[in-house]
Write an enzyme that holds these catalytic residues in place. Structure first.
Site, short mmCIF file in Angstrom:
data_model
loop_
_atom_site.label_atom_id
_atom_site.label_comp_id
_atom_site.label_asym_id
_atom_site.label_seq_id
_atom_site.Cartn_x
_atom_site.Cartn_y
_atom_site.Cartn_z
N TRP A 36 0.80 -1.21 -0.01
CA TRP A 36 0.16 0.18 -0.10
C TRP A 36 0.91 1.20 0.00
CZ3 TRP A 36 -4.35 -0.18 -2.01
CH2 TRP A 36 -5.27 -1.38 -1.84
N ASP B 222 -1.26 6.49 6.93
CA ASP B 222 -2.36 5.52 6.14
C ASP B 222 -2.90 4.56 7.15
OD1 ASP B 222 -4.04 4.06 4.87
OD2 ASP B 222 -2.73 3.34 3.05
N LYS C 141 -11.98 -1.68 6.23
CA LYS C 141 -11.21 -2.72 6.99
C LYS C 141 -11.72 -3.07 8.48
CE LYS C 141 -8.79 -2.64 3.16
NZ LYS C 141 -7.77 -1.94 2.86
C1 PLP Z 1 -7.24 -1.48 1.63
C2 PLP Z 1 -6.28 -0.27 1.79
C3 PLP Z 1 -6.06 0.86 0.90
C4 PLP Z 1 -7.30 1.23 -0.21
O1 PLP Z 1 -8.30 1.34 0.02
P1 PLP Z 1 -9.17 1.50 -1.11
O2 PLP Z 1 -10.57 2.37 -0.12
O3 PLP Z 1 -9.53 0.48 -1.72
O4 PLP Z 1 -8.78 2.46 -1.95
C5 PLP Z 1 -5.20 1.72 1.50
N1 PLP Z 1 -4.35 1.63 2.19
C6 PLP Z 1 -4.21 0.40 3.01
C7 PLP Z 1 -3.24 0.17 4.15
C8 PLP Z 1 -5.17 -0.57 2.68
O5 PLP Z 1 -5.46 -1.53 3.56
#
Ligand code: PLP
Length: 365
Positions: free
Chosen positions: A104, A174, A198
């Site tokens: 990511w 993030d 998540k």
């Molecule tokens: C799932 C995830 C993303 C991306 O998310 P989307 O909403 O599908 O764009 C970004 N960073 C991390 C750490 C993730 O687990």
């Protein structure tokens, strides 16, 4: 009704059962409007109360001060990969640092590079993204507009034990896959962002916690939806908000506060769940091989491999049959990944632990 399995999906992922039950009870009509959450205006008093409560819950759970704005945005983590450099880079500070501990982080810098000259402050690629760096290993630019990292790499299952120190440079995190899994010192961050699907709710909304002074960097020339300051000024209601997703985030944060009793308690439960699975790996005599180095193991995503493709296939098939679902590793790395977010109950992790011990006993030589 179909019997629910224990769901180890990486995202969209498990939600607390009591949250699903409440959403089900209220689906036909909310008390005030006598209509479904799916049918009412984002400007109605009922929705205003919902979005304000969601924000208040997040502020209470993390102890967020008035120096920070809390935003609800669409476009997921991906759009934020672009929006963050769009808003935070300036003429004086046209470059940012990225700490890369997995897939990511790489995706984030790929988008950022389209908007400025990004620098990699650390890259774990040589060791297949198995651990997080020490502060002394970071090559930080003191004039960077911000320093970005991914506190939990969802695919590799690599998590920072604490945030990196970046001095005066605003730290941008993030936290998509571990937001609210434990208490945080928000004042160490310039910005923390997380897509909800998540650990916080359904797909369709992202939560952004941002220091208000950083919003002064947002240029009027940006398209309105891309402008973080405008979102803050409009209370996340610039346009039609993802009402249902925000409603569920409100229920999830109610659950964290009232049923769990706060993030210290949530953290203790998460530590207990993760320990159960890592102990199985460590005591398997090498049958299960964890991806992450011990000091960088994720409490949220437990990624591991079995001795062969045949055994991996058998493991996934038999676990599915035992109602332990969505355990396949990400398509880019294979193997097995158990995502054990806040909402995955202890009983589910116990069932997976017992399954893993049993499977190993049957198949190890
Ligand atoms: C799932 C995830 C993303 C991306 O998310 P989307 O909403 O599908 O764009 C970004 N960073 C991390 C750490 C993730 O687990």
């Amino acid at each position: 009704m179909t019997q629910r399995a224990y769901n180890f999906a990486a995202g969209p992922a498990a939600l607390p059962e009591s949250v699903l039950e409440q959403a089900q009870r209220e689906m036909m009509a909310l008390p005030g409007p006598k209509a479904s959450i799916l049918e009412i205006s984002h400007r109605s008093p009922t929705f205003k109360e919902i979005i304000e409560s969601a924000e208040k819950n997040i502020r209470t759970l993390l102890g967020i001060s008035d120096d920070y704005a809390v935003l609800f945005l669409q476009g997921g983590g991906r759009l934020l990969f672009s929006m963050i450099p769009m808003n935070l880079l300036t003429k004086e500070q046209p470059s940012a640092d990225y700490i890369l501990t997995g897939t990511w982080g790489k995706a984030a810098i790929k988008e950022a590079k389209k908007l400025g000259s990004m620098k990699v402050a650390w890259d774990g690629a040589d060791d297949k993204y198995t651990y997080t760096p020490a502060d002394s290993d970071l090559e930080l630019n003191p004039n960077a507009a911000f320093a970005h990292y991914t506190c939990n790499e969802t695919i590799e299952g690599v998590q920072f034990p604490t945030e990196p120190q970046t001095g005066q440079v605003p730290l941008v995190c993030d936290a998509s896959s571990d937001f609210m899994h434990k208490p945080l010192s928000v004042d160490r961050y310039g910005m923390i962002y997380a897509c909800a699907q998540k650990n916080m709710g359904p797909a369709g909304v992202s939560i952004v916690v941002v220091r208000k002074d950083l919003l002064e960097r947002s240029s009027d020339e940006l398209g309105s939806y891309l402008n973080l300051k405008l979102h803050a000024d409009e209370g996340s209601l610039m346009n039609t908000a993802p009402t249902f997703a925000i409603y569920v985030v409100r229920l999830v944060t109610d659950w964290l506060l009232n049923d769990i009793g706060g993030l210290e308690k949530m953290y203790a439960i998460n530590q207990r769940k993760a320990k159960m699975l890592y102990e199985v790996l460590d005591q398997s005599g090498g049958f299960y091989e964890g991806h992450a180095r011990q000091d960088s193991r994720s409490l949220m995503n437990v990624s591991f491999r079995l001795p062969s493709e045949e055994l991996t296939t058998a493991f996934l098939k038999q676990s599915e049959a035992a109602d332990l679902t969505s355990l396949a590793g990400h398509r880019s790395v294979g193997g097995v990944r158990a995502s054990i977010y806040n909402a995955v109950p202890v009983a589910g992790v116990e069932a997976l632990r017992d399954f893993m011990i049993d499977f190993r006993d049957k198949h190890a030589n």
